[in-house]
Design an enzyme around this catalytic site. Structure first.
Site, mmCIF file in Angstrom:
data_model
loop_
_atom_site.group_PDB
_atom_site.id
_atom_site.type_symbol
_atom_site.label_atom_id
_atom_site.label_comp_id
_atom_site.label_asym_id
_atom_site.label_seq_id
_atom_site.Cartn_x
_atom_site.Cartn_y
_atom_site.Cartn_z
ATOM 1 N N SER A 162 3.175 -0.864 0.061
ATOM 2 C CA SER A 162 4.524 -0.113 0.022
ATOM 3 C C SER A 162 3.055 0.807 0.173
ATOM 4 O O SER A 162 2.786 1.674 0.053
ATOM 5 C CB SER A 162 4.916 0.712 0.388
ATOM 6 N N LYS A 219 11.512 6.319 -5.236
ATOM 7 C CA LYS A 219 10.221 6.888 -6.079
ATOM 8 C C LYS A 219 10.507 8.449 -5.560
ATOM 9 O O LYS A 219 9.111 8.461 -6.261
ATOM 10 C CB LYS A 219 9.729 6.517 -4.273
#
Ligand code: ADP
EC number: 3.4.21.53
Length: 774
Positions: free
Chosen positions: A665, A708
């Site tokens: 990511s 996140k």
């Protein structure tokens, strides 16, 4: 004042379960104490040897008389020994000893073997003269012979008992004071009888009863000094204590359960909803074979405390089994009883502790089970958790099946990644995400602060923590998904306030006394220890702190020190080659900086910050994509060439170098960071991003979006760049957070770069720029 000098040959014993030692000594001679030199820690004295001396000095004097006496003694001794069972090796040896040993030694030896009272033994010891000793021992021998004869008459059949009366009787204990061996033995015997009674009346399974009765039979025959005696006894005591049939009655009422859950926990709606569903099914269908719930989330989000609430709503006992670091399957399943120090596993131990067979067991940290040479504990847990198998769970220590099907298991973990697949398959995973700042403030004011006040003996009249202060603690002093650090900080504040309050009480009390109380609200603080004579102390006249003590930012700084997390973000983004990524860790989401620099070299890429393979590949992908698009974006190396690696080395670093990082990511962040480096432009300081990249510049979806985004929000960022295909995950994010952030959904790297730089990074813009230059 006469004793026996002896040589300690062997000391055997153990401290467990109670101190029990056997001392083997060889007697050397008699001695007499002349003078006691000291008594502590052990007596030291000047002694004189008594034995043997006599033999040489006046031994020959009354030889005739002695000869007769010893002959008589010998005859009795032989008669006594021959009445015993000669087939027993010890008896045969004794018979041989009678012939081989010097006659003078016989009275001492026989007195120690035959049944005599302590008093009599001491008398023989005191008899220093041999003649006297013979004379005193003969009646004892005769008494023993008569006793034996009588015994043989009455119990002819039980011959081997007789031999025990005399010869095999182990002289294992040195009895002091009033408790004699007999009494102690009787006591133990009583215990065993009691134990047997308990076993028979307990409600254990038939199979277990059979095993226990067999063991108790063995126990009765066993001498107590055998190590196995204690083992067997412990085993039987555990078997009696286990809750074979004892259970608490479930009181399950969904409405009440909802209230308990809501009262104990703020937010976490999804988790509470699922737990209520689970409990509702329980209520409708009184069958316990449901899936095992597994709460997965960062530390401090209330997984354990929800487990506790479930036990509370059901009215069941609660027991937590910490599995972190367990690497031996015997921890779960127990050790076989053949090993020294063997014990049951944690499941059986837990059942013993709670005393009922239907508790709630919280298997904490199942993701931290480890494997080792001692077997795989996860495999052992499978048997425990499988509803098809656990009605006959066999602990190695018990060695009989125990029914675990009534136990309600709940597991917790930080991540599912490290839970063995077979184990994961048996559980229903419920994700428990981190909290938003607003949720944390509510949790703090509804639960944590009242709890801490109570812990520290404070009242709301003494301390006041406004919401802005709580927000200050959350943003400047903690950076976590859960509320554990927040709880600790609140504890620190309470401690500091407690000191002030206690000091204030002390000070207030004195003026009050002196002025006989002016009717102020501090009257209640008058304490006994306020003495009028100390009023003269000027320091005492200082005003007491005003109640309630208000915790503002100044107080925060005083108590907790300077803020730990401050302005870090914008300071670090003030030069090209830095970008902020978002990472998911088992501890929740985190923002992650990526730094890049270039220098003269041969086109090498250096990566630091403990990266995993996938992350390294992302870095290579990012460079390749930028190289192939360098012309399009007008990216050049230091000497102005579009070949970015020509005569240039690149160094990429992911700070917090001690933490291993991996995963795809970070792809978009690396691209942005390098684009900034090669273009010399700054990345916007309030943008964070996440997403996987492909070689052709597409942005692929990634996991952990909610955590996140929360991390970005915590860090005070304003814009988050996410993959387009992660749009659906945004629904899970609380509305207040969504409103405060702006989201950019990108499907290709062009869009990412455009959003990451002020004024965009578009191809067209740079071409126009180029045109105008020409
Ligand atoms: P975990 O097991 O997830 O690591 P704990 O259950 O030990 O976390 O929670 C830590 C502390 O935070 C506990 O004192 C708990 O009461 C409190 N807590 C966590 N979440 C909440 C919540 N939603 N409401 C109230 N208290 C909470």
């Amino acid at each position: 004042r006469i004793g026996t000098a002896a040589l300690a040959v062997q000391v055997v014993g153990s401290n467990w379960p109670k101190p029990h030692y056997t001392l083997l000594v060889t007697g050397l001679c008699r001695f007499q104490i002349l003078q006691l030199l000291k008594e502590k820690p052990y007596p030291v004295a000047e002694v004189q040897q008594l034995d043997r001396l006599e033999q040489f000095t006046n031994g020959h004097k009354s030889e005739e008389e002695l000869g007769e006496l010893s002959e008589q003694f010998y005859k009795y001794a032989v008669q006594l020994v021959e009445m015993l069972d000669m087939s027993v090796p010890a008896v045969a040896k004794l018979r041989r000893l009678l012939d081989n040993l010097p006659r003078e030694a016989l009275p001492d030896i026989l007195t120690s073997i035959i049944r005599t009272s302590n008093q009599e033994k001491l008398q023989i010891l005191d008899a220093v003269r041999l003649e006297e000793r013979f004379k005193m021992t003969i009646p004892l021998l005769v008494r023993q012979i008569e006793g034996l004869k009588l015994l043989q008459k009455t119990r002819k059949s039980k011959q081997d008992d007789d031999k025990r009366v005399v010869a095999i009787r182990p002289s294992r204990r040195i009895s002091h004071g009033s408790i004699t061996e007999d009494e102690e033995e009787e006591e133990d015997h009583d215990d065993v009888v009691m134990l047997e009674k308990k076993i028979r009346t307990s409600s254990m399974s038939e199979q277990a009863l059979k095993v226990c009765l067999k063991e108790i039979k063995r126990l009765k025959k066993m001498p107590q000094s055998m190590p196995e005696y204690a083992l067997t006894r412990n085993y039987l005591e555990l078997m009696v204590e286990l809750p074979w049939n004892k259970s608490t009655k479930d009181r399950l009422e969904i409405r009440a359960a909802r209230i308990v859950l809501d009262n104990d926990h703020y937010a976490m709606e999804k988790l509470k909803k699922r737990v209520l569903e689970y409990l509702a099914v329980r209520q409708l269908k009184n069958n316990l074979k449901g899936p095992i719930l597994c709460f997965v989330g960062p530390p401090g989000v209330g997984k354990t405390s929800v487990g506790r609430s479930i036990a509370k709503t059901l009215g069941r006992e609660f027991h937590r089994i910490a599995l972190g670091g367990v690497c031996d399957q015997s921890d779960i399943r127990g050790h076989r009883r053949t090993y020294v120090g063997s014990m049951p596993g944690r499941i059986i131990n837990g059942l013993k502790t709670v005393g009922v067979n239907n508790p709630v067991f919280l298997l904490d940290e199942v993701d931290k089970l480890a494997k080792s040479l001692q077997g795989d504990p996860a495999a052992a847990l499978l048997e425990v958790l499988d509803p098809e198998q656990n009605h006959s769970f066999t602990d190695h220590y018990l060695n009989v099946a125990f029914d675990l099907s009534q136990v309600l298991f709940i597991a917790t973990a930080n991540t599912t990644a490290t839970i063995p697949p077979a184990l994961l398959d048996r559980m229903e995973v419920i994700q428990v995400p981190g909290y938003t700042q607003e949720e944390k403030i509510e949790i703090a004011h509804r639960h944590l602060i009242p709890k801490q006040l109570e812990l520290h003996g404070l009242t709301p009249q003494q301390i006041q923590i406004p919401q802005v202060t709580t927000l200050g603690i959350i943003t400047r002093y903690t950076r976590e998904a859960g509320v554990r650090a927040l709880d600790r900080k609140l504890g620190a504040i309470c401690r500091a306030v407690a000191v002030k309050v206690a000091e204030g009480q002390h000070k207030e009390a004195k003026p009050d006394r002196a002025e006989l109380g002016e009717g102020e609200d501090c009257k209640e603080h008058i304490t006994e220890d306020a003495k009028p004579e100390s009023i003269s102390d000027t320091a005492d006249l200082a005003l007491p702190p005003e109640m309630p003590i208000l915790i503002d930012f100044h107080a925060l700084k005083d108590i907790l020190g300077p803020p730990m997390y401050d302005m870090e973000v914008s300071e670090r983004l003030n030069q090209p080659g830095v970008a902020i990524g978002l990472a998911w860790t088992p501890l929740g989401g985190e923002i992650m900086f990526v730094e890049a620099s270039r220098m003269d070299g041969e086109g090498q890429l250096t990566l630091t910050g403990q990266l995993g393979d996938v992350m390294k590949e992302s870095a290579h992908l990012a460079i390749s994509w930028l190289r192939s698009n360098a012309k399009r974006y007008r990216l050049t190396n230091a000497s102005g060439s579009f070949d970015l690696l020509d005569n240039t080395d690149i160094h990429l670093h992911f700070p917090a170098g001690a933490v291993t990082k991996d995963g795809p990511s970070a792809g978009v962040t690396i691209v942005t960071c390098l684009a900034s480096l090669f273009s010399g432009r700054l990345v916007c300081s309030d943008v964070a991003m996440t997403g996987e990249i492909t070689l052709r510049g597409l942005v692929l979806p990634v996991g952990g979006i909610k955590d996140k985004v929360l991390a970005a929000h915590r860090a005070g960022l304003k814009r988050v760049i996410l993959p387009q295909r992660n749009e659906k995950d945004l629904e899970e994010i609380a509305a207040p957070v969504r409103q405060e952030l702006s989201f950019v959904l990108a499907s290709c790297l062009d869009e990412v770069l455009n959003a990451a730089f002020d004024g965009g990074f578009a191809v067209k813009a740079s071409l126009e720029h180029l045109n105008s230059k020409l």
